[in-house]
Write a protein that holds these residues in place. Structure first.
Motif, PDB file in Angstrom:
ATOM      1  N   GLY A  21       0.738  -1.333   0.113  1.00 58.38           N
ATOM      2  CA  GLY A  21      -0.100  -0.056  -0.010  1.00 58.38           C
ATOM      3  C   GLY A  21       0.835   1.293   0.008  1.00 58.38           C
ATOM      4  N   ILE A  22       1.888   1.243   0.797  1.00 60.70           N
ATOM      5  CA  ILE A  22       2.940   2.473   1.045  1.00 60.70           C
ATOM      6  C   ILE A  22       3.446   2.648  -0.384  1.00 60.70           C
ATOM      7  CG2 ILE A  22       5.008   3.190   1.790  1.00 60.70           C
ATOM      8  CD1 ILE A  22       4.098   2.017   4.328  1.00 60.70           C
ATOM      9  N   THR A  23       3.946   1.600  -1.242  1.00 61.34           N
ATOM     10  CA  THR A  23       4.638   1.795  -2.458  1.00 61.34           C
ATOM     11  C   THR A  23       3.665   2.257  -3.457  1.00 61.34           C
ATOM     12  OG1 THR A  23       6.090  -0.339  -2.129  1.00 61.34           O
ATOM     13  CG2 THR A  23       5.719   0.415  -4.194  1.00 61.34           C
ATOM     14  N   TYR A  24       2.320   1.591  -3.258  1.00 61.80           N
ATOM     15  CA  TYR A  24       1.149   2.276  -4.264  1.00 61.80           C
ATOM     16  C   TYR A  24       1.152   3.671  -3.995  1.00 61.80           C
ATOM     17  CZ  TYR A  24      -0.162  -2.157  -6.464  1.00 61.80           C
ATOM     18  OH  TYR A  24      -0.235  -3.365  -7.356  1.00 61.80           O
ATOM     19  N   HIS A  25       0.871   4.090  -2.699  1.00 62.53           N
ATOM     20  CA  HIS A  25       0.689   5.392  -2.409  1.00 62.53           C
ATOM     21  C   HIS A  25       1.700   6.493  -2.490  1.00 62.53           C
ATOM     22  CE1 HIS A  25      -1.255   7.698   1.430  1.00 62.53           C
ATOM     23  NE2 HIS A  25      -1.081   8.522   0.342  1.00 62.53           N
ATOM     24  N   GLU A  26       2.975   6.219  -2.501  1.00 63.07           N
ATOM     25  CA  GLU A  26       4.072   6.938  -2.940  1.00 63.07           C
ATOM     26  C   GLU A  26       4.134   7.149  -4.335  1.00 63.07           C
ATOM     27  OE1 GLU A  26       7.540   5.261  -1.390  1.00 63.07           O
ATOM     28  OE2 GLU A  26       7.194   6.160   0.829  1.00 63.07           O
ATOM     29  N   GLY A  27       3.622   6.241  -5.193  1.00 63.18           N
ATOM     30  CA  GLY A  27       3.491   6.198  -6.748  1.00 63.18           C
ATOM     31  C   GLY A  27       2.206   6.825  -7.203  1.00 63.18           C
ATOM     32  N   ASP A  28       1.348   7.226  -6.172  1.00 62.77           N
ATOM     33  CA  ASP A  28      -0.004   8.037  -6.538  1.00 62.77           C
ATOM     34  C   ASP A  28      -0.949   7.289  -7.170  1.00 62.77           C
ATOM     35  OD1 ASP A  28      -1.269  10.481  -6.381  1.00 62.77           O
ATOM     36  OD2 ASP A  28      -0.979  10.976  -8.348  1.00 62.77           O
ATOM     37  N   LYS A  29      -0.777   5.842  -7.066  1.00 66.35           N
ATOM     38  CA  LYS A  29      -1.800   4.909  -7.397  1.00 66.35           C
ATOM     39  C   LYS A  29      -2.911   4.737  -6.098  1.00 66.35           C
ATOM     40  CE  LYS A  29       1.188   2.872 -10.722  1.00 66.35           C
ATOM     41  NZ  LYS A  29       1.494   1.535 -11.331  1.00 66.35           N
ATOM     42  N   LEU A  30      -3.575   5.881  -5.793  1.00 66.53           N
ATOM     43  CA  LEU A  30      -4.181   5.747  -4.339  1.00 66.53           C
ATOM     44  C   LEU A  30      -5.461   4.415  -4.552  1.00 66.53           C
ATOM     45  CD1 LEU A  30      -4.849   9.766  -4.348  1.00 66.53           C
ATOM     46  CD2 LEU A  30      -3.029   8.112  -3.578  1.00 66.53           C
ATOM     47  N   GLN A  31      -5.979   4.427  -5.434  1.00 61.61           N
ATOM     48  CA  GLN A  31      -7.151   3.293  -5.329  1.00 61.61           C
ATOM     49  C   GLN A  31      -6.527   1.997  -5.024  1.00 61.61           C
ATOM     50  OE1 GLN A  31     -10.353   3.485  -5.419  1.00 61.61           O
ATOM     51  NE2 GLN A  31     -10.413   1.209  -5.153  1.00 61.61           N
ATOM     52  N   ASN A  32      -5.390   1.681  -5.852  1.00 64.69           N
ATOM     53  CA  ASN A  32      -4.619   0.488  -5.608  1.00 64.69           C
ATOM     54  C   ASN A  32      -4.035   0.389  -4.112  1.00 64.69           C
ATOM     55  OD1 ASN A  32      -4.883  -0.497  -8.069  1.00 64.69           O
ATOM     56  ND2 ASN A  32      -2.936   0.355  -8.747  1.00 64.69           N
ATOM     57  N   ALA A  33      -3.765   1.614  -3.618  1.00 64.10           N
ATOM     58  CA  ALA A  33      -3.080   1.429  -2.380  1.00 64.10           C
ATOM     59  C   ALA A  33      -4.194   1.438  -1.210  1.00 64.10           C
ATOM     60  CB  ALA A  33      -2.619   3.179  -2.056  1.00 64.10           C
ATOM     61  N   GLU A  34      -5.292   1.955  -1.626  1.00 66.50           N
ATOM     62  CA  GLU A  34      -6.351   1.691  -0.487  1.00 66.50           C
ATOM     63  C   GLU A  34      -6.914   0.121  -0.481  1.00 66.50           C
ATOM     64  OE1 GLU A  34     -10.980   3.515   0.931  1.00 66.50           O
ATOM     65  OE2 GLU A  34      -9.507   4.687  -0.505  1.00 66.50           O
ATOM     66  N   GLU A  35      -6.762  -0.495  -1.374  1.00 72.49           N
ATOM     67  CA  GLU A  35      -7.204  -1.731  -1.741  1.00 72.49           C
ATOM     68  C   GLU A  35      -6.259  -2.580  -0.837  1.00 72.49           C
ATOM     69  OE1 GLU A  35      -7.667  -2.614  -5.764  1.00 72.49           O
ATOM     70  OE2 GLU A  35      -9.518  -1.463  -6.282  1.00 72.49           O
ATOM     71  N   ALA A  36      -4.856  -2.291  -1.153  1.00 73.79           N
ATOM     72  CA  ALA A  36      -3.933  -2.932  -0.323  1.00 73.79           C
ATOM     73  C   ALA A  36      -4.042  -2.792   1.178  1.00 73.79           C
ATOM     74  CB  ALA A  36      -2.482  -2.528  -0.672  1.00 73.79           C
TER      75      ALA A  36
END
Length: 208
Positions: A21-36
């Protein structure tokens, strides 16, 4: 992606979902981050609090204020080590939502929990400003109430004046109508008198 492969290899470890989730979050992939983060939370593992805090921060960034507040509140109510961080984040969220009363309450509670916070001076100034704002809002609300009351009194006075004027107009009209009626009766009476005189005159002429 390393952590995605890690979650596939060992889907029972919430730590992998946290860092995915942190990796997605930092990459601005917010939907993927929230799902993780959400997937990691279902595991109820040792990183649950961090997952909850991160998801709350993510939801705040996505303007999902209700969802973020729910995440922060779960941490605050649980009394876990991250409660103070969640409380401060919730206070900031309430400030952004213009819920100033709630923001002041949360900032004040945070200072009780973290009396040595390096942000104490800034937070105290903010509490003072918000307190003045709330007092000003209360004064404005009272002024608005007074203005509304005065406007209602003015409206009622105008209605009473119109009713009084209408009653006076009706009385005057009735007086005029009565006067005209009386005048008509006088005319009829005079006419009848003239006819009587004419008839008497005619009778006298015949007698002569």
């Amino acid at each position: 992606m390393y952590f995605r492969k890690a979650t596939e290899a060992d889907p029972g470890r919430d730590t992998f979902f946290l860092y995915l989730g942190i990796t997605y979050h930092e990459g601005d992939k917010l939907q993927n981050a929230e799902e993780a983060y959400t997937r990691g939370l279902t595991l109820n593992g040792g990183d649950r609090d961090r997952l909850l805090l991160n998801r709350g921060n993510l939801r705040t960034a996505r303007s999902d204020y209700d969802g973020a507040s729910s995440d922060y509140t779960q941490l605050v109510d649980a009394g876990v080590p991250l409660s103070s961080s969640a409380l401060l984040n919730r206070a900031n969220l309430e400030l952004n939502r213009s819920s100033f009363d709630s923001a002041v309450d949360d900032y004040s509670r945070y200072l009780v929990m973290e009396p040595d916070s390096p942000q104490r001076e800034t937070i105290e100034k903010l509490i003072g400003l918000l307190g003045a704002r709330l007092a000003s809002d209360a004064e404005l609300a009272a002024l608005a109430a007074d203005q509304a009351r005065l406007e209602e009194e003015r409206r009622l006075a105008e209605e009473a004046l119109r009713a009084e004027e209408e009653a006076r107009r009706a009385a005057l009209m009735a007086e005029v109508l009565q006067s005209l009626s009386d005048s008509g009766e006088d005319t009829t009476s005079i006419s009848a008198g003239s006819e009587d005189i004419r008839e008497d005159f005619e009778d006298s002429a015949l007698e002569d």
